[in-house]
Motif scaffolding. Structure first.
Motif, PDB file in Angstrom:
ATOM      1  N   VAL A   1      17.913 -33.331 -64.854  1.00  0.00           N
ATOM      2  CA  VAL A   1      17.420 -33.496 -66.212  1.00  0.00           C
ATOM      3  C   VAL A   1      18.612 -33.142 -67.083  1.00  0.00           C
ATOM      4  CG1 VAL A   1      15.839 -32.637 -67.959  1.00  0.00           C
ATOM      5  CG2 VAL A   1      15.074 -32.813 -65.598  1.00  0.00           C
ATOM      6  N   ASP A   2      19.001 -34.065 -67.942  1.00  0.00           N
ATOM      7  CA  ASP A   2      20.274 -33.900 -68.652  1.00  0.00           C
ATOM      8  C   ASP A   2      21.386 -33.735 -67.608  1.00  0.00           C
ATOM      9  OD1 ASP A   2      19.336 -34.236 -71.142  1.00  0.00           O
ATOM     10  OD2 ASP A   2      19.396 -32.143 -71.738  1.00  0.00           O
ATOM     11  N   THR A   3      22.124 -32.644 -67.731  1.00  0.00           N
ATOM     12  CA  THR A   3      23.212 -32.440 -66.768  1.00  0.00           C
ATOM     13  C   THR A   3      22.835 -31.392 -65.737  1.00  0.00           C
ATOM     14  OG1 THR A   3      24.128 -30.831 -68.290  1.00  0.00           O
ATOM     15  CG2 THR A   3      25.027 -33.068 -68.388  1.00  0.00           C
ATOM     16  N   MET A   4      21.603 -30.910 -65.821  1.00  0.00           N
ATOM     17  CA  MET A   4      21.180 -29.823 -64.948  1.00  0.00           C
ATOM     18  C   MET A   4      20.667 -30.374 -63.617  1.00  0.00           C
ATOM     19  SD  MET A   4      18.583 -26.868 -66.118  1.00  0.00           S
ATOM     20  CE  MET A   4      18.702 -25.207 -65.497  1.00  0.00           C
ATOM     21  N   LEU A   5      21.224 -29.849 -62.543  1.00  0.00           N
ATOM     22  CA  LEU A   5      20.795 -30.289 -61.218  1.00  0.00           C
ATOM     23  C   LEU A   5      19.711 -29.333 -60.707  1.00  0.00           C
ATOM     24  CD1 LEU A   5      21.423 -32.421 -59.027  1.00  0.00           C
ATOM     25  CD2 LEU A   5      22.940 -30.740 -57.973  1.00  0.00           C
ATOM     26  N   LEU A   6      18.574 -29.893 -60.335  1.00  0.00           N
ATOM     27  CA  LEU A   6      17.437 -29.076 -59.921  1.00  0.00           C
ATOM     28  C   LEU A   6      16.971 -29.485 -58.531  1.00  0.00           C
ATOM     29  CD1 LEU A   6      15.812 -29.694 -63.310  1.00  0.00           C
ATOM     30  CD2 LEU A   6      16.167 -27.366 -62.517  1.00  0.00           C
TER      31      LEU A   6
ATOM     32  N   LEU B   1      -2.310 -31.984 -58.616  1.00  0.00           N
ATOM     33  CA  LEU B   1      -1.289 -33.001 -58.466  1.00  0.00           C
ATOM     34  C   LEU B   1      -0.434 -33.018 -59.732  1.00  0.00           C
ATOM     35  CD1 LEU B   1      -0.892 -34.850 -56.071  1.00  0.00           C
ATOM     36  CD2 LEU B   1      -2.200 -36.593 -57.275  1.00  0.00           C
ATOM     37  N   ILE B   2       0.885 -32.954 -59.536  1.00  0.00           N
ATOM     38  CA  ILE B   2       1.784 -32.930 -60.688  1.00  0.00           C
ATOM     39  C   ILE B   2       2.756 -34.096 -60.581  1.00  0.00           C
ATOM     40  CG2 ILE B   2       3.635 -31.615 -61.826  1.00  0.00           C
ATOM     41  CD1 ILE B   2       2.333 -29.087 -60.712  1.00  0.00           C
ATOM     42  N   GLY B   3       3.014 -34.719 -61.712  1.00  0.00           N
ATOM     43  CA  GLY B   3       4.055 -35.733 -61.763  1.00  0.00           C
ATOM     44  C   GLY B   3       5.190 -35.210 -62.626  1.00  0.00           C
ATOM     45  N   LEU B   4       6.330 -34.920 -62.012  1.00  0.00           N
ATOM     46  CA  LEU B   4       7.472 -34.377 -62.768  1.00  0.00           C
ATOM     47  C   LEU B   4       8.298 -35.544 -63.283  1.00  0.00           C
ATOM     48  CD1 LEU B   4       9.193 -31.439 -60.852  1.00  0.00           C
ATOM     49  CD2 LEU B   4       7.859 -31.358 -62.955  1.00  0.00           C
ATOM     50  N   LEU B   5       8.458 -35.613 -64.594  1.00  0.00           N
ATOM     51  CA  LEU B   5       9.257 -36.694 -65.156  1.00  0.00           C
ATOM     52  C   LEU B   5      10.699 -36.210 -65.288  1.00  0.00           C
ATOM     53  CD1 LEU B   5       6.624 -37.775 -67.774  1.00  0.00           C
ATOM     54  CD2 LEU B   5       7.360 -39.099 -65.792  1.00  0.00           C
ATOM     55  N   VAL B   6      11.596 -36.872 -64.602  1.00  0.00           N
ATOM     56  CA  VAL B   6      12.997 -36.449 -64.592  1.00  0.00           C
ATOM     57  C   VAL B   6      13.885 -37.636 -64.936  1.00  0.00           C
ATOM     58  CG1 VAL B   6      12.525 -34.662 -62.871  1.00  0.00           C
ATOM     59  CG2 VAL B   6      13.297 -36.915 -62.125  1.00  0.00           C
ATOM     60  N   ASP B   7      15.161 -37.321 -65.195  1.00  0.00           N
ATOM     61  CA  ASP B   7      16.095 -38.383 -65.582  1.00  0.00           C
ATOM     62  C   ASP B   7      16.549 -39.217 -64.388  1.00  0.00           C
ATOM     63  OD1 ASP B   7      15.844 -37.487 -68.098  1.00  0.00           O
ATOM     64  OD2 ASP B   7      17.787 -36.496 -68.220  1.00  0.00           O
ATOM     65  N   GLY B   8      16.654 -38.568 -63.238  1.00  0.00           N
ATOM     66  CA  GLY B   8      17.093 -39.324 -62.069  1.00  0.00           C
ATOM     67  C   GLY B   8      17.019 -38.457 -60.832  1.00  0.00           C
TER      68      GLY B   8
ATOM     69  N   PRO C   1      -0.844 -29.193 -74.097  1.00  0.00           N
ATOM     70  CA  PRO C   1       0.406 -28.508 -74.420  1.00  0.00           C
ATOM     71  C   PRO C   1       1.559 -29.496 -74.555  1.00  0.00           C
ATOM     72  CG  PRO C   1      -0.669 -27.459 -72.542  1.00  0.00           C
ATOM     73  CD  PRO C   1      -1.472 -28.666 -72.881  1.00  0.00           C
ATOM     74  N   ASP C   2       2.603 -29.055 -75.251  1.00  0.00           N
ATOM     75  CA  ASP C   2       3.735 -29.907 -75.587  1.00  0.00           C
ATOM     76  C   ASP C   2       4.401 -30.562 -74.382  1.00  0.00           C
ATOM     77  OD1 ASP C   2       4.516 -30.666 -78.021  1.00  0.00           O
ATOM     78  OD2 ASP C   2       6.367 -29.470 -78.017  1.00  0.00           O
ATOM     79  N   HIS C   3       4.524 -29.786 -73.305  1.00  0.00           N
ATOM     80  CA  HIS C   3       5.277 -30.297 -72.163  1.00  0.00           C
ATOM     81  C   HIS C   3       4.427 -31.178 -71.251  1.00  0.00           C
ATOM     82  CE1 HIS C   3       3.366 -26.570 -70.882  1.00  0.00           C
ATOM     83  NE2 HIS C   3       3.345 -27.084 -69.679  1.00  0.00           N
ATOM     84  N   VAL C   4       3.125 -31.317 -71.582  1.00  0.00           N
ATOM     85  CA  VAL C   4       2.268 -32.207 -70.800  1.00  0.00           C
ATOM     86  C   VAL C   4       2.268 -33.579 -71.459  1.00  0.00           C
ATOM     87  CG1 VAL C   4      -0.080 -32.670 -70.015  1.00  0.00           C
ATOM     88  CG2 VAL C   4       0.815 -30.349 -69.930  1.00  0.00           C
ATOM     89  N   ARG C   5       2.827 -34.541 -70.780  1.00  0.00           N
ATOM     90  CA  ARG C   5       2.925 -35.879 -71.346  1.00  0.00           C
ATOM     91  C   ARG C   5       1.583 -36.596 -71.266  1.00  0.00           C
ATOM     92  NH1 ARG C   5       7.273 -39.468 -71.310  1.00  0.00           N
ATOM     93  NH2 ARG C   5       8.965 -38.015 -71.068  1.00  0.00           N
TER      94      ARG C   5
ATOM     95  N   LEU D   1       9.690 -32.501 -67.866  1.00  0.00           N
ATOM     96  CA  LEU D   1      10.459 -31.354 -67.370  1.00  0.00           C
ATOM     97  C   LEU D   1      11.488 -30.894 -68.393  1.00  0.00           C
ATOM     98  CD1 LEU D   1      10.519 -29.504 -64.990  1.00  0.00           C
ATOM     99  CD2 LEU D   1      12.291 -30.909 -63.964  1.00  0.00           C
ATOM    100  N   ARG D   2      11.999 -31.818 -69.165  1.00  0.00           N
ATOM    101  CA  ARG D   2      12.974 -31.450 -70.198  1.00  0.00           C
ATOM    102  C   ARG D   2      12.339 -30.444 -71.165  1.00  0.00           C
ATOM    103  NH1 ARG D   2      17.224 -34.719 -72.024  1.00  0.00           N
ATOM    104  NH2 ARG D   2      16.267 -36.500 -71.017  1.00  0.00           N
ATOM    105  N   ARG D   3      11.120 -30.782 -71.615  1.00  0.00           N
ATOM    106  CA  ARG D   3      10.444 -29.878 -72.556  1.00  0.00           C
ATOM    107  C   ARG D   3       9.981 -28.609 -71.842  1.00  0.00           C
ATOM    108  NH1 ARG D   3       6.446 -33.771 -75.749  1.00  0.00           N
ATOM    109  NH2 ARG D   3       7.997 -35.171 -76.624  1.00  0.00           N
ATOM    110  N   ARG D   4       9.546 -28.772 -70.624  1.00  0.00           N
ATOM    111  CA  ARG D   4       9.079 -27.615 -69.877  1.00  0.00           C
ATOM    112  C   ARG D   4      10.207 -26.595 -69.707  1.00  0.00           C
ATOM    113  NH1 ARG D   4       8.048 -23.653 -68.299  1.00  0.00           N
ATOM    114  NH2 ARG D   4       6.704 -22.865 -66.645  1.00  0.00           N
ATOM    115  N   MET D   5      11.425 -27.081 -69.525  1.00  0.00           N
ATOM    116  CA  MET D   5      12.569 -26.198 -69.336  1.00  0.00           C
ATOM    117  C   MET D   5      13.095 -25.688 -70.669  1.00  0.00           C
ATOM    118  SD  MET D   5      13.464 -26.394 -65.922  1.00  0.00           S
ATOM    119  CE  MET D   5      15.182 -25.942 -66.021  1.00  0.00           C
ATOM    120  N   GLY D   6      12.518 -26.206 -71.744  1.00  0.00           N
ATOM    121  CA  GLY D   6      12.981 -25.779 -73.052  1.00  0.00           C
ATOM    122  C   GLY D   6      14.353 -26.326 -73.385  1.00  0.00           C
TER     123      GLY D   6
END
Lengths: 747, 145
Positions: free
Chosen positions: B10-15, B84-91, B38-42, B57-62
């Motif tokens: 997410v962004d430049t952060m490797l998770l 069940l969770i769907g994590l939205l990430v950049d790649g 909540p804000d981080h729930v799309r 995840l971007r919002r969740r991580m602040g």
């Protein structure tokens, strides 16, 4: 009764399985008499039947099994040899057992009759003395069994039976097999399937239904008849499959009923009450998951009935009731829903206490306390943390309760209604969908989003053009209202409710309005489009999305997208009761409006005013009515005042206020007794003096003569050809120095 | 004993999350907004008949949004807390097989919002792999100071 019924069915299905084992075991025994394991299996199967039948006092089955067990036991011990005659009598036993079970299964009762002949034969063989002692060839081995065999059994039975064998045996057979074909019962022997497997099947079928829905448009698009036929067949099979799976999951509500007597007993003991629980409709079937889902709510309601509703025995006796309180539960099918009624014959809901509690929690204002209806008061019970219990007991009073019950019931597409009459106890009605939370709902659009509105709330769909005569959307104290057949219905824009930008109304625009009834009020929801009515499968929302949400669940649409199901009750409460919680003044007018919207008529108190005639005061401004001695009136700072329940009440003589005859001293004009209508305002109580108090009537909101302005008067109405002056209380108050922070509703 | 980690950014952060937690990946799933969430729930995603909560995840991580939320177009489905969770990430990146000895518990101050979400990191040759505690993805309350 229910407990033993349920257990008995369990026993019967278990016994059918045992019979299968006994049958095959006996046949195997014939082929391989030395197979000890097989003998042990048969023995165990017979023993199980004997043990359970003893528990149910099924004497015939028990005695028969006991005799067969003795025979087989001796075979197992190697005391006697297996031969064709013994196999024959064992098979005869199995047949008789089967016949008895068939009757038991059908009638839940063991048939009357006598098996002593067969028993005697079995026991005789157990002693290796087939058909009494007639056979000499067996005497050689006779000494062996005598070591262990129970003496008294052989001695009692054997001699008496011999003669009766041929006579009784055929008779019995006829008698037990007559009512039913025993073959049917073997076929109906249930298969045990794990609940998880059925749940998985159900899920797969739901998926299949959705896949089918996606397939259907293709068939319409391509005009290939064989493809269309195939799709039609898939459609038909899917529907059938879904119905069958749903059927598999149906369970009688009696399963839940059976848990209640114990709970009732425990709770009753804890709070020192005497309780009898009465059931009906235990055969009513509903989906297993729904049964699970309503278990806790129903338990909670029953607990509440006993703890809050039913009075202590001595109190009941004083009230002329029997010392034992009755809680009755009933269930039935109605309009494709399961209707569950829970009723107690206790003291009923104490509305005064709810009123007081609501006031203490600042959910009600003083002025609202008298005219808030019982239905509205009941809505408070569903609010989190609202408990009228002052002390917390183990059973209830923690304030977690009816709100959770309601949420749970709503989560499965159900509906709860509480009603109560003083002294006649409380009645709680649950409406639960029949099947796994499949409910009919209409799909509506707000912007680009799709929402579902449960059909149960639906009253009518209205297309409304702003310029049309008769039906007009008006602005009423900040809330848009629709005047529909002379009813005022408050409107809410779905877009605004779900946080989308609101529409700006322009003349000539067509509004699509869904009129619903929920939480005791009628209101309209403005949507962009109404798409269709469809059956939807409710999926509960994830926990973190549940709190405070306007939705009771979500559903997956035919195209695979997710649509939220609107909780119309919660929306009604949120736009009304919860705004009271926040105590926001700006919502005040709206609340009162919604309270009154269902009726196009307004309740008014009819009074006679000296020299002014019959007049009407909107009941909103009537908090108390009382009779007073005129010498109770005092003068203070140039006003007439009196003391009422420790408060100083400013007195307004309506006759004087309305200017007919200005009087200096009220006490001089009126007789010794005064009639006073008291209204509590934010600055204190005001009392209006009237000559007499008549009754409360309903008047149309449309008044006449409104354009002829007169101070303190709204207009007039006609009742039975008499003119009634409708008073403008806010204006009268203003004339007497009551400064208002805001505009108050006229009625 | 090495652990398998599924990595994404997410962004430049490797998770990373434990590889066995991943159910499946989807590209640009259809997300239905849930008003009031909540804000981080799309919103909610339909994963073959089951509802998954779509977490931004971007919002969740602040993390400060770069304004291009469309970048989060890969959804990683996993189950945590019976949900069940769907994590939205950049790649998504590679799967790492890492030795537990290289694990450094929370090496940097990630701010209060990520205190329980990020349990620590692995030192990789060209940076850090931050490990998410999947059980805390939904539970934002636990991190309020």
């Amino acid at each position: 009764m229910q407990i033993s019924d349920e257990l008995l069915s369990d026993f019967i299905s278990e016994a059918w399985e045992s019979i299968e084992k006994i049958d095959t075991g006996i046949l195997l025994l014939e082929k391989t008499p030395e197979d000890k394991k097989n003998i042990a299996n048969v023995f165990r199967a017979i023993h199980t039947v004997k043990g359970s039948s003893g528990f149910f006092a099924l004497k015939r089955i028990e005695n028969l099994s006991h005799a067969a067990e003795s025979l087989l036991g001796n075979i197992r011990e190697g005391q006697i040899e297996v031969d064709t005659a013994k196999i024959a009598v064992l098979l005869q036993f199995a047949d008789q057992l089967r016949a008895l079970l068939a009757v038991l299964d059908a009638s839940k009762q063991e048939p009357a009759g006598d098996d002593s002949a067969l028993i005697a034969t079995l026991l005789a063989y157990a002693q290796n003395r087939p058909l009494a002692s007639a056979n000499k060839e067996n005497s050689t081995v006779e000494d062996v069994p005598e070591v262990q065999a129970p003496e008294q059994v052989t001695e009692q039975v054997v001699p008496t039976v011999v003669a009766s064998v041929p006579a009784t045996e055929p008779n019995q057979f006829k008698e037990v097999t007559a009512p039913v074909e025993s073959k049917n019962y073997e076929m109906m022997a249930p298969v045990k399937v794990s609940v998880e497997l059925i749940d998985m099947l159900m899920n797969n079928v739901s998926e299949l239904v959705l896949a089918r829905n996606r397939l259907m448009p293709f068939a319409e698009k391509f005009s290939d008849s064989s493809f269309q036929n195939t799709v039609a067949i898939i459609d038909k099979l899917t529907i059938e499959l879904q119905e069958k799976i749903i059927q598999t999951r149906m369970q009688p509500i009696g399963q839940l009923w059976s848990k209640i007597p114990r709970l009732a007993r425990d709770v009753a003991q804890q709070c020192g009450k005497q309780i009898e629980v009465v059931f009906s409709g235990e055969g009513t079937e509903l989906d297993r998951t729904l049964l699970d889902a309503i278990r806790d709510p129903i338990m909670h309601i029953v607990r509440n009935c006993i703890d809050h509703g039913i009075e202590a025995p001595n109190q009941r006796l004083l009230a002329g009731k029997s010392a034992t309180g009755i809680v009755s539960l009933s269930a039935c099918h109605e309009n494709g829903m399961v209707l569950i009624n829970i009723h107690d014959d206790g003291q009923g809901i104490d509305f005064d206490r709810i009123r007081q509690r609501a006031f203490d929690l600042q959910l009600l204002e003083l002025g609202e306390m008298t005219h808030v209806t019982e239905d509205e008061l009941i809505q408070f019970l569903y609010m989190p943390g609202f408990s009228t219990r002052s002390e917390v007991t183990q059973i209830s009073g923690r304030g977690v309760g009816m709100d959770v019950v309601k949420t749970n019931v709503a989560a499965i597409g159900g509906y709860i209604k509480i009603s109560s009459k003083r002294g006649d106890g409380m009645r709680c009605t649950l409406r639960i969908p029949l099947t796994l939370a499949i409910i009919p709902a209409i799909l509506v659009r707000a912007g680009t989003e799709f929402y579902s509105i449960p059909q149960i709330n639906l009253q009518e769909l209205v297309r409304h053009k702003q310029s049309e005569l008769g039906n007009v959307v008006e602005d009423f104290h900040g809330t848009p209202v629709l005047r529909l057949r002379d009813k005022l219905i408050p409107l809410f824009d779905l877009a605004v409710l779900v946080g989308l930008p609101s529409k700006t109304l322009s003349m000539g625009e067509v509004l699509t309005i869904v009129i619903v009834q929920a939480a005791g009020v009628q209101y309209g929801v403005v949507v962009d489009e109404i798409l269709k009515l469809q059956e939807v499968v409710i999926k509960p929302l994830p926990h973190i999305l549940r709190a405070d949400a306007l939705f009771s669940g979500a559903t997956i649409l035919g195209d695979g997208s997710v649509s939220l199901i609107l909780d119309m009750d919660r929306i009604a409460v949120k736009t009304r009761t919860l705004s009271r919680l926040r105590n926001e003044q700006s919502h005040k007018a709206e609340e009162i409006l919604i309270t009154q919207a269902p009726s196009e008529r307004v309740k008014m108190l009819l009074v006679e005013i000296r020299g002014f005639g019959l007049s009407a005061i909107p009941v909103n401004y009537v908090d108390r009515m009382d009779k007073f001695e005129s010498r109770g009136l005092l003068r203070s700072a140039g006003h007439d005042v009196m003391l009422y329940e420790g408060e100083v009440v400013r007195i307004i003589d309506l006759a004087g206020a309305l200017g007919t005859n200005k009087v200096k001293d009220v006490a001089e004009v009126y007789e010794e007794k005064l009639y006073i209508v008291i209204h509590f305002t934010r600055v204190g109580p005001f009392g209006f003096i009237v000559q007499s108090i008549d009754q409360i009537i309903e008047l149309p909101k449309e008044l006449r003569g409104t354009d002829l302005y007169q101070q303190g008067l709204l207009g007039f109405a006609l009742i039975n050809e008499r003119v009634v002056n409708v008073l403008n209380i806010p204006e009268i108050l203003q004339m007497h120095g009551h400064v208002q922070e805001q505009t108050m509703p006229l009625f | 004993m090495p652990f398998l980690y599924f990595s994404f950014h997410v962004d430049t952060m490797l998770l990373g999350i434990p590889a066995q937690a991943v159910i499946e990946l989807t590209r640009s799933p259809e997300v239905s907004r849930v008003p009031g969430a909540p804000d981080h729930v799309r919103g909610l995603i339909n994963l073959r008949g089951k509802l998954a909560i779509a977490i931004d995840l971007r919002r969740r991580m602040g993390l400060v949004s770069t304004g291009s939320e469309l970048e989060q177009h890969i959804c990683i489905f996993l189950e945590a807390d019976d949900q069940l969770i769907g994590l939205l990430v950049d790649g998504v990146n590679e799967i790492f097989s890492l030795d537990g000895n290289d694990f450094v518990p929370s090496p940097i101050d990630l701010g209060s919002q990520n205190r329980t979400l990020v349990t620590g990191a692995y030192r990789l040759p060209n940076g850090l792999l931050h490990i998410l505690n999947t059980a805390h993805i939904l539970n934002i309350e636990a991190e309020k100071p």
